[in-house]
Design a protein around this motif. Sequence first.
Motif, PDB file in Angstrom:
ATOM      1  N   MET A   1     -14.641  -5.041  -5.051  1.00  0.00           N
ATOM      2  CA  MET A   1     -15.142  -6.422  -5.189  1.00  0.00           C
ATOM      3  C   MET A   1     -16.529  -6.376  -5.809  1.00  0.00           C
ATOM      4  O   MET A   1     -17.495  -5.971  -5.164  1.00  0.00           O
ATOM      5  CB  MET A   1     -15.193  -7.075  -3.795  1.00  0.00           C
ATOM      6  N   ALA A   2     -16.609  -6.765  -7.041  1.00  0.00           N
ATOM      7  CA  ALA A   2     -17.914  -6.771  -7.718  1.00  0.00           C
ATOM      8  C   ALA A   2     -18.674  -8.046  -7.344  1.00  0.00           C
ATOM      9  O   ALA A   2     -18.121  -9.141  -7.407  1.00  0.00           O
ATOM     10  CB  ALA A   2     -17.711  -6.703  -9.226  1.00  0.00           C
ATOM     11  N   LEU A   3     -19.884  -7.889  -6.909  1.00  0.00           N
ATOM     12  CA  LEU A   3     -20.708  -9.040  -6.545  1.00  0.00           C
ATOM     13  C   LEU A   3     -21.943  -9.046  -7.441  1.00  0.00           C
ATOM     14  O   LEU A   3     -22.580  -8.007  -7.632  1.00  0.00           O
ATOM     15  CB  LEU A   3     -21.125  -8.947  -5.067  1.00  0.00           C
ATOM     16  N   ASP A   4     -22.242 -10.211  -7.966  1.00  0.00           N
ATOM     17  CA  ASP A   4     -23.338 -10.325  -8.928  1.00  0.00           C
ATOM     18  C   ASP A   4     -24.676 -10.450  -8.191  1.00  0.00           C
ATOM     19  O   ASP A   4     -24.921 -11.427  -7.486  1.00  0.00           O
ATOM     20  CB  ASP A   4     -23.079 -11.567  -9.789  1.00  0.00           C
ATOM     21  N   LYS A   5     -25.516  -9.454  -8.400  1.00  0.00           N
ATOM     22  CA  LYS A   5     -26.791  -9.409  -7.665  1.00  0.00           C
ATOM     23  C   LYS A   5     -27.726 -10.566  -8.022  1.00  0.00           C
ATOM     24  O   LYS A   5     -28.703 -10.797  -7.319  1.00  0.00           O
ATOM     25  CB  LYS A   5     -27.494  -8.070  -7.910  1.00  0.00           C
ATOM     26  N   GLN A   6     -27.418 -11.274  -9.105  1.00  0.00           N
ATOM     27  CA  GLN A   6     -28.297 -12.407  -9.470  1.00  0.00           C
ATOM     28  C   GLN A   6     -28.294 -13.486  -8.377  1.00  0.00           C
ATOM     29  O   GLN A   6     -29.198 -14.309  -8.321  1.00  0.00           O
ATOM     30  CB  GLN A   6     -27.875 -13.018 -10.805  1.00  0.00           C
ATOM     31  N   PHE A   7     -27.282 -13.464  -7.491  1.00  0.00           N
ATOM     32  CA  PHE A   7     -27.218 -14.497  -6.447  1.00  0.00           C
ATOM     33  C   PHE A   7     -28.009 -14.134  -5.189  1.00  0.00           C
ATOM     34  O   PHE A   7     -28.065 -14.923  -4.245  1.00  0.00           O
ATOM     35  CB  PHE A   7     -25.760 -14.807  -6.110  1.00  0.00           C
ATOM     36  N   ILE A   8     -28.597 -12.940  -5.162  1.00  0.00           N
ATOM     37  CA  ILE A   8     -29.472 -12.592  -4.039  1.00  0.00           C
ATOM     38  C   ILE A   8     -30.632 -13.593  -4.043  1.00  0.00           C
ATOM     39  O   ILE A   8     -31.221 -13.866  -5.085  1.00  0.00           O
ATOM     40  CB  ILE A   8     -29.997 -11.140  -4.157  1.00  0.00           C
ATOM     41  N   GLY A   9     -30.920 -14.133  -2.870  1.00  0.00           N
ATOM     42  CA  GLY A   9     -31.999 -15.113  -2.769  1.00  0.00           C
ATOM     43  C   GLY A   9     -31.502 -16.550  -2.811  1.00  0.00           C
ATOM     44  O   GLY A   9     -32.248 -17.481  -2.504  1.00  0.00           O
ATOM     45  N   ARG A  10     -30.240 -16.755  -3.158  1.00  0.00           N
ATOM     46  CA  ARG A  10     -29.669 -18.112  -3.206  1.00  0.00           C
ATOM     47  C   ARG A  10     -29.756 -18.743  -1.812  1.00  0.00           C
ATOM     48  O   ARG A  10     -29.410 -18.096  -0.819  1.00  0.00           O
ATOM     49  CB  ARG A  10     -28.224 -18.017  -3.663  1.00  0.00           C
ATOM     50  N   ALA A  86     -18.079 -19.303   0.738  1.00  0.00           N
ATOM     51  CA  ALA A  86     -17.227 -20.278   0.050  1.00  0.00           C
ATOM     52  C   ALA A  86     -17.835 -20.754  -1.269  1.00  0.00           C
ATOM     53  O   ALA A  86     -17.238 -21.574  -1.967  1.00  0.00           O
ATOM     54  CB  ALA A  86     -16.988 -21.480   0.973  1.00  0.00           C
ATOM     55  N   ASP A  87     -19.002 -20.244  -1.603  1.00  0.00           N
ATOM     56  CA  ASP A  87     -19.696 -20.678  -2.817  1.00  0.00           C
ATOM     57  C   ASP A  87     -18.871 -20.294  -4.051  1.00  0.00           C
ATOM     58  O   ASP A  87     -18.618 -19.104  -4.277  1.00  0.00           O
ATOM     59  CB  ASP A  87     -21.076 -19.996  -2.858  1.00  0.00           C
ATOM     60  N   PRO A  88     -18.418 -21.281  -4.838  1.00  0.00           N
ATOM     61  CA  PRO A  88     -17.581 -20.946  -6.003  1.00  0.00           C
ATOM     62  C   PRO A  88     -18.261 -19.947  -6.943  1.00  0.00           C
ATOM     63  O   PRO A  88     -17.584 -19.157  -7.605  1.00  0.00           O
ATOM     64  CB  PRO A  88     -17.398 -22.303  -6.696  1.00  0.00           C
ATOM     65  N   ALA A  89     -19.583 -19.961  -6.966  1.00  0.00           N
ATOM     66  CA  ALA A  89     -20.302 -19.054  -7.872  1.00  0.00           C
ATOM     67  C   ALA A  89     -20.011 -17.590  -7.535  1.00  0.00           C
ATOM     68  O   ALA A  89     -19.994 -16.726  -8.404  1.00  0.00           O
ATOM     69  CB  ALA A  89     -21.808 -19.324  -7.790  1.00  0.00           C
ATOM     70  N   LEU A  90     -19.759 -17.304  -6.239  1.00  0.00           N
ATOM     71  CA  LEU A  90     -19.530 -15.913  -5.832  1.00  0.00           C
ATOM     72  C   LEU A  90     -18.065 -15.494  -5.982  1.00  0.00           C
ATOM     73  O   LEU A  90     -17.764 -14.301  -5.984  1.00  0.00           O
ATOM     74  CB  LEU A  90     -19.998 -15.685  -4.381  1.00  0.00           C
ATOM     75  N   ARG A 121     -30.274 -17.828   3.486  1.00  0.00           N
ATOM     76  CA  ARG A 121     -30.278 -17.323   2.110  1.00  0.00           C
ATOM     77  C   ARG A 121     -29.479 -16.035   2.026  1.00  0.00           C
ATOM     78  O   ARG A 121     -29.307 -15.331   3.035  1.00  0.00           O
ATOM     79  CB  ARG A 121     -31.704 -17.089   1.620  1.00  0.00           C
ATOM     80  N   ILE A 122     -28.994 -15.739   0.855  1.00  0.00           N
ATOM     81  CA  ILE A 122     -28.331 -14.455   0.630  1.00  0.00           C
ATOM     82  C   ILE A 122     -29.418 -13.394   0.554  1.00  0.00           C
ATOM     83  O   ILE A 122     -30.277 -13.415  -0.331  1.00  0.00           O
ATOM     84  CB  ILE A 122     -27.486 -14.482  -0.657  1.00  0.00           C
ATOM     85  N   ALA A 123     -29.400 -12.483   1.530  1.00  0.00           N
ATOM     86  CA  ALA A 123     -30.430 -11.453   1.588  1.00  0.00           C
ATOM     87  C   ALA A 123     -30.036 -10.229   0.767  1.00  0.00           C
ATOM     88  O   ALA A 123     -30.905  -9.501   0.276  1.00  0.00           O
ATOM     89  CB  ALA A 123     -30.696 -11.043   3.035  1.00  0.00           C
ATOM     90  N   ASP A 124     -28.724  -9.999   0.638  1.00  0.00           N
ATOM     91  CA  ASP A 124     -28.298  -8.830  -0.144  1.00  0.00           C
ATOM     92  C   ASP A 124     -26.832  -8.978  -0.535  1.00  0.00           C
ATOM     93  O   ASP A 124     -26.048  -9.645   0.166  1.00  0.00           O
ATOM     94  CB  ASP A 124     -28.503  -7.539   0.662  1.00  0.00           C
ATOM     95  N   LEU A 125     -26.489  -8.350  -1.622  1.00  0.00           N
ATOM     96  CA  LEU A 125     -25.110  -8.257  -2.115  1.00  0.00           C
ATOM     97  C   LEU A 125     -24.951  -6.847  -2.651  1.00  0.00           C
ATOM     98  O   LEU A 125     -25.777  -6.409  -3.445  1.00  0.00           O
ATOM     99  CB  LEU A 125     -24.880  -9.247  -3.269  1.00  0.00           C
ATOM    100  N   TYR A 126     -23.934  -6.146  -2.203  1.00  0.00           N
ATOM    101  CA  TYR A 126     -23.732  -4.805  -2.765  1.00  0.00           C
ATOM    102  C   TYR A 126     -22.287  -4.369  -2.588  1.00  0.00           C
ATOM    103  O   TYR A 126     -21.507  -5.000  -1.863  1.00  0.00           O
ATOM    104  CB  TYR A 126     -24.699  -3.784  -2.158  1.00  0.00           C
TER     105      TYR A 126
END
Lengths: 159, 131
Positions: A1-10, A86-90, A121-126
């Motif tokens: 599952m690839a998660l885009d790190k640009q959403f960290i902090g959202r 549930a955020d469609p962006a993720l 907030r999203i603190a991390d994605l990896y």
Amino acid sequence: MALDKQFIGREYGPYRYTLGEEKMREFTLAVGGAKPGAGTPGEPPAHVSPLLHDARAAQAGPHGGLIAFPSFAVVFAIRPFSAALADPALNINLRMVVHGEQDLEFLDVMRPGDVMTTTGRIADLYERARMGFVIVTSESRNQHGALVVKGTWSAIIRG
Amino acid sequence: MPRNYQPGDTFTHVRECDRYRPIYYAGASGDYNPIHIDPEAGTAAGLNGNILQGLCTLGWVVEAIAGFVEDPGRVRRVKARFSRPVRPEDTITFQGRVTAVQDGRLTAEVSATNQRGEDVLKGAVVEAFIG
């Protein structure tokens, strides 16, 4: 599952929630092992503290009234976590999500009528071992602005 | 008289996940994820049936420490990793051991194992106010 790190902090929220006495009691008894029936949360098993469900006993207790079961906080504090998943962006398949880790800090007791405001907030994605990890932090403040619950929520997306 | 807590003190709490507990917990908590309340959805997700909400298991850890310090209002922190699902009709045994008592605060490690002796939580830690 690839998660885009640009959403960290959202950020998600604020979400407002008013604690109701019957809802608190229902949660306490559901965790405590009661068997609910029509119109009742069930009879409290012996190990469940009266401070959580018996207004008269709680009045004479150390908090001067009913308090919420501590992890009742998840009922409202989960909102930023569930909103992130549930955020469609993720683009996460919710059926593949399991709860990985949970950390809850309770800085004060919660009482019926308290109005809690939660932000997170999203603190991390990896990614690790081909699984995705979503870490969300939350803060819930009462109507006086005091921080009452801090949470760190971790989801694992399997594949 | 406040009780005198010492490192090394232990406590135990046993809870059964009866057949409908995930549904009762869903109603009370609002966590209606189908993997918890629908065995078919759990199977479709590769979980071999439905599983209890991890936060219900975490609630049982809170019950364990709340009983030990004799007041749920004293619980200050709970933290754990969900290492294995709890399923309907599992019986979970929580065993706590106090690791520190300092400045009116007690810290304990808690293990949680099912009836087959498998860990369902890892690294569970609780803190409670005892002042």
